[in-house]
Design an enzyme around this catalytic site. Structure first.
Site, mmCIF file in Angstrom:
data_model
loop_
_atom_site.group_PDB
_atom_site.id
_atom_site.type_symbol
_atom_site.label_atom_id
_atom_site.label_comp_id
_atom_site.label_asym_id
_atom_site.label_seq_id
_atom_site.Cartn_x
_atom_site.Cartn_y
_atom_site.Cartn_z
ATOM 1 N N GLU A 440 0.847 -1.053 0.131
ATOM 2 C CA GLU A 440 -0.325 -0.227 -0.281
ATOM 3 C C GLU A 440 0.996 1.203 -0.160
ATOM 4 O O GLU A 440 0.776 2.616 0.556
ATOM 5 C CB GLU A 440 -1.579 0.451 1.450
ATOM 6 C CG GLU A 440 -2.195 -0.704 1.066
ATOM 7 C CD GLU A 440 -2.592 -0.646 -0.400
ATOM 8 O OE1 GLU A 440 -3.053 0.595 -0.858
ATOM 9 O OE2 GLU A 440 -3.444 -1.441 -0.862
HETATM 10 C C1 FAD Z 1 3.490 -10.012 0.594
HETATM 11 C C2 FAD Z 1 2.768 -9.114 0.287
HETATM 12 C C3 FAD Z 1 1.470 -8.860 -0.469
HETATM 13 C C4 FAD Z 1 1.230 -7.508 -1.428
HETATM 14 N N1 FAD Z 1 -0.172 -7.327 -1.862
HETATM 15 C C5 FAD Z 1 -0.621 -6.759 -3.462
HETATM 16 C C6 FAD Z 1 -1.796 -6.718 -3.357
HETATM 17 O O1 FAD Z 1 -2.802 -7.323 -3.021
HETATM 18 N N2 FAD Z 1 -2.157 -5.590 -4.430
HETATM 19 C C7 FAD Z 1 -0.799 -5.662 -5.339
HETATM 20 O O2 FAD Z 1 -1.088 -4.522 -6.133
HETATM 21 N N3 FAD Z 1 0.282 -5.010 -4.842
HETATM 22 C C8 FAD Z 1 0.533 -6.025 -3.498
HETATM 23 N N4 FAD Z 1 1.988 -5.893 -3.505
HETATM 24 C C9 FAD Z 1 3.025 -4.888 -3.447
HETATM 25 C C10 FAD Z 1 3.079 -4.187 -2.545
HETATM 26 O O3 FAD Z 1 2.169 -3.636 -2.731
HETATM 27 C C11 FAD Z 1 4.391 -3.606 -3.600
HETATM 28 O O4 FAD Z 1 5.484 -4.427 -3.527
HETATM 29 C C12 FAD Z 1 4.933 -2.096 -3.129
HETATM 30 O O5 FAD Z 1 4.118 -1.345 -3.136
HETATM 31 C C13 FAD Z 1 6.174 -1.430 -3.739
HETATM 32 O O6 FAD Z 1 6.650 -2.436 -4.984
HETATM 33 P P1 FAD Z 1 7.621 -2.730 -4.889
HETATM 34 O O7 FAD Z 1 8.247 -3.806 -4.599
HETATM 35 O O8 FAD Z 1 7.869 -2.893 -6.838
HETATM 36 O O9 FAD Z 1 9.236 -1.686 -5.031
HETATM 37 P P2 FAD Z 1 9.753 -0.268 -5.707
HETATM 38 O O10 FAD Z 1 8.371 0.289 -6.101
HETATM 39 O O11 FAD Z 1 10.565 -1.006 -6.778
HETATM 40 O O12 FAD Z 1 9.985 -0.235 -4.501
HETATM 41 C C14 FAD Z 1 11.996 -0.110 -4.241
HETATM 42 C C15 FAD Z 1 12.330 0.852 -2.730
HETATM 43 O O13 FAD Z 1 12.755 1.521 -3.736
HETATM 44 C C16 FAD Z 1 11.618 3.265 -3.590
HETATM 45 N N5 FAD Z 1 11.118 4.204 -4.250
HETATM 46 C C17 FAD Z 1 10.411 4.111 -5.820
HETATM 47 N N6 FAD Z 1 10.726 4.719 -5.643
HETATM 48 C C18 FAD Z 1 10.924 6.307 -4.898
HETATM 49 C C19 FAD Z 1 11.162 6.934 -5.070
HETATM 50 N N7 FAD Z 1 10.216 8.030 -6.243
HETATM 51 N N8 FAD Z 1 11.017 7.729 -4.189
HETATM 52 C C20 FAD Z 1 11.440 7.331 -2.661
HETATM 53 N N9 FAD Z 1 11.630 5.615 -2.472
HETATM 54 C C21 FAD Z 1 11.871 5.261 -3.775
HETATM 55 C C22 FAD Z 1 10.611 2.696 -2.294
HETATM 56 O O14 FAD Z 1 9.889 2.871 -1.331
HETATM 57 C C23 FAD Z 1 11.421 1.148 -1.623
HETATM 58 O O15 FAD Z 1 12.075 1.034 -0.743
HETATM 59 C C24 FAD Z 1 2.228 -7.077 -2.068
HETATM 60 C C25 FAD Z 1 3.511 -7.374 -2.258
HETATM 61 C C26 FAD Z 1 3.856 -8.231 -0.871
HETATM 62 C C27 FAD Z 1 5.165 -8.344 -0.284
#
Ligand code: FAD
Length: 598
Positions: A440
């Site tokens: 989220e």
């Molecule tokens: C157990 C689990 C359940 C989940 N459930 C759902 C679900 O039901 N539906 C769904 O759609 N998704 C779901 N997710 C996905 C989750 O919402 C995402 O993993 C999360 O939003 C982060 O995205 P990402 O993993 O691609 O990380 P990234 O976007 O790649 O981010 C990696 C890091 O970079 C940082 N970062 C990225 N961009 C910026 C910026 N502009 N400025 C500063 N920092 C930045 C982030 O804060 C993070 O620390 C789930 C994930 C898990 C692990």
């Protein structure tokens, strides 16, 4: 494994005494909802959660979900517990009567969600995701879509999901590629792959309604070209009857750090039939309904984690005998004193307690604001509630989950080496809670939302509104000699918040990176101060009750004592965040990416 007990007295205190929810409900037309009704509902809910949901927490962690030939099986007992939950009508509580719900206020449901999450985070994910799906459909679906999908969701016969994330995009949804092409009959066929979809497949319900973001060919690139779709796992006739299986399948489930009983699915869409929700290319706007509701739901997970960690730690700290109190034996007949006598153990317990109870108050206030946005007839009042929710949602999501995480770490620490051992349950709690800081929108993303969009983006207007509310409450406290010094402290922090905002605004005009450099410290500063405000509100109520001689003296006295601890030993952390912000971002940005390691 610590036993979970729903903190019913504190839940009543917050909703009924601090925020006078009965008056609030009457104003919004919920005439039948009074304290007795609420208490009866909570007692029933607590019984279900303590006796049915909590005992499955450990099993969920040990067994996890299983994936076999495209089918997901949840841990032993999950399905039966969900059946009981559905049969007892719990999913219908705060849903609209038009679709089979009981039409009770959203805020009334919230303590039940907290109980479920504290008792079993994994299990809570299945009913939890349905709430957002229902809110999105109610807000943006057509009448026909509502009639087709909502009754079974409300009843709990079907569950919901939110499908945003793809392998190459989580935070940056503008990159998403799942394609939706229109069919001759006006429906769409979706192709693509989503990952990390919570409750994406399972054996608890006969159907799953996926709420999916996808791109219609020819749409603009980025976030302006994303649309929203309903994609049922099993196709549904216009009358709501189940038909043949749709083209959406679970390709695998993730093996992960925590919430192992919650199925986190890779979903493949292969010509899956879907239905557009809202307007073409306005999908992200519609999805915000889901995301805002889900963000507050995740904030509550943080509160639940603090509460669960506190309960487990307290039980252990009262029983575990080690060493003598510095001031002399407190348990002279025993081999040693219980560790609750030691100041450092008390520091950890009180920090957990202060985060749990303060966070509960913040979350309760936000839930009452949601009632107002749903039901108030007064447009100005609705607008004020929406503005406050917009400002406080990222604070609640990030601050309450970070502090929830801290509470679980204290939980492990209070147990000493035993905290590291699985059978005590504290390490599971810590592993289960970490996800709340990630999904989220991570803490970093919430912080950017707060500072860049909500505060600077509104030219300080949203902040000003909340500052006025807090300022007027501080004014009321000035007349009371015990509350006045605490109010003065909050007043000073509010001035500092204003000056930090102005400083960042100035620095950012010259260098936009300063916003990103300051944002998490800014959010944490705002979080500590906001929690201080809610603690002051609770202290004011506790003091009033004590002065009125209304009994329950120990409860109200403990409330004042915990509040004093928050002011003396937790709130000052805000100063270090302020110092970091004032030092600016130069040292963060100076080192070249290729020079981080040699
Ligand atoms: C157990 C689990 C359940 C989940 N459930 C759902 C679900 O039901 N539906 C769904 O759609 N998704 C779901 N997710 C996905 C989750 O919402 C995402 O993993 C999360 O939003 C982060 O995205 P990402 O993993 O691609 O990380 P990234 O976007 O790649 O981010 C990696 C890091 O970079 C940082 N970062 C990225 N961009 C910026 C910026 N502009 N400025 C500063 N920092 C930045 C982030 O804060 C993070 O620390 C789930 C994930 C898990 C692990």
């Amino acid at each position: 494994m610590p036993e979970y007990k729903a903190p019913l007295r504190d839940m009543q205190f917050v909703l009924q005494e601090v925020f006078d929810c009965e008056t609030h409900y009457r104003k919004l037309g919920f005439e039948d909802v009074d304290a007795d009704t609420m208490n009866a509902i909570y007692e029933e809910a607590a019984k279900f959660v303590e006796e049915v949901v909590a005992p499955l927490n450990r099993i969920g962690d040990e067994q996890g979900c299983q994936w076999n030939d495209g089918e997901v099986t949840t841990p032993d007992g999950f399905k039966e517990a969900y059946e009981q939950y559905k049969e007892a009508g719990w999913p219908t509580l705060a849903q609209s009567e038009a679709f089979g719900g009981q039409g009770l206020p959203h805020s009334l449901q919230q303590p039940i969600s907290e109980m479920i999450s504290a008792a079993n985070h994994s299990w809570s994910m299945y009913p939890g995701l349905s709430h957002g799906a229902m809110a999105t459909l109610e807000a943006h679906g057509t009448d026909a879509q509502k009639a087709r999908f909502l009754p079974a969701l409300v009843e709990g016969r079907w569950t919901g999901t939110m499908c945003l994330t793809e392998p190459h995009c989580g935070t940056d949804l503008g990159l998403l590629r799942t394609k939706a092409e229109v069919n001759d009959d006006g429906s769409y066929r979706l192709n693509g792959s989503k990952i990390f979809i919570s409750a994406g497949d399972h054996d608890l319900a006969e159907n799953i309604v996926h709420i999916v973001l996808a791109r219609i060919p020819g749409s603009p690139a980025g976030t302006k070209g994303i649309s929203l779709f309903i994609v049922p796992k099993v196709n549904v006739s216009e009358e709501g009857a189940l038909e043949e299986r749709n083209g959406v399948h679970c390709a695998s489930i993730e093996h992960k750090m925590g919430i192992k009983g919650s199925a986190t699915c890779v979903l493949n869409f292969d010509d899956a039939r879907g239905y557009l929700v809202g307007e073409v290319n306005r999908g992200l706007n519609c999805m915000f309904t889901f995301m805002n509701s889900a963000r507050l739901g995740v904030a509550l997970e943080g509160v639940a984690a603090s509460e669960a960690a506190f309960q487990g730690s307290l039980t252990y700290a009262r029983e575990r005998l080690q060493m003598r109190a510095l001031s002399g034996a407190k348990n002279p007949d025993g081999a040693a004193d219980p560790i609750i006598v030691h100041p450092d153990v008390r520091r950890m317990l009180l920090t957990q307690k202060a985060f749990a109870e303060g966070g509960r108050a913040m979350s309760a206030d936000l839930s009452l604001l949601i009632d107002t946005t749903h039901k108030s007839q007064d447009a100005d009042e609705r607008a004020r509630a929406e503005a406050k929710l917009a400002l406080l949602t990222p604070i609640a999501k990030a601050f309450l989950t970070e502090t929830g995480m801290e509470s679980t770490s204290h939980g492990v620490q209070v147990y000493g080496g035993h905290g590291f051992i699985s059978e005590w349950g504290m390490e599971q709690l810590m592993r289960d809670t970490k996800i709340s800081c990630l999904y989220e929108g991570t803490t970093g993303i919430q912080a950017l939302d707060l500072l860049a969009r909500k505060v600077l983006g509104s030219q300080g207007e949203l902040l000003k509104g909340f500052m006025q509310e807090m300022g007027s409450f501080l004014g009321q406290c000035n007349a009371d000699e015990q509350l006045a010094p605490r109010a003065a402290v909050i007043g000073q922090y509010l001035e500092e918040l204003q000056s930090l905002t102005a400083t960042i605004g100035k620095l950012a005009a010259a260098n936009p990176e300063e916003i990103g450099a300051a944002s998490v410290d800014y959010l944490m500063f705002a979080g500590y101060v906001t929690l201080g405000y809610y603690w002051l509100r609770m202290m004011a109520t506790a003091q009033e009750k004590l002065a009125g001689g209304s009994g329950d003296t120990d409860f109200y006295t403990a409330k004042l004592q915990t509040g004093a601890f928050y002011f003396d030993r937790v709130l000052p952390r805000a100063k270090s965040h302020s110092a970091c912000i004032q030092n600016g971002g130069d040292s963060m940005m100076a080192i070249a990416a290729e020079h981080f390691a040699f």
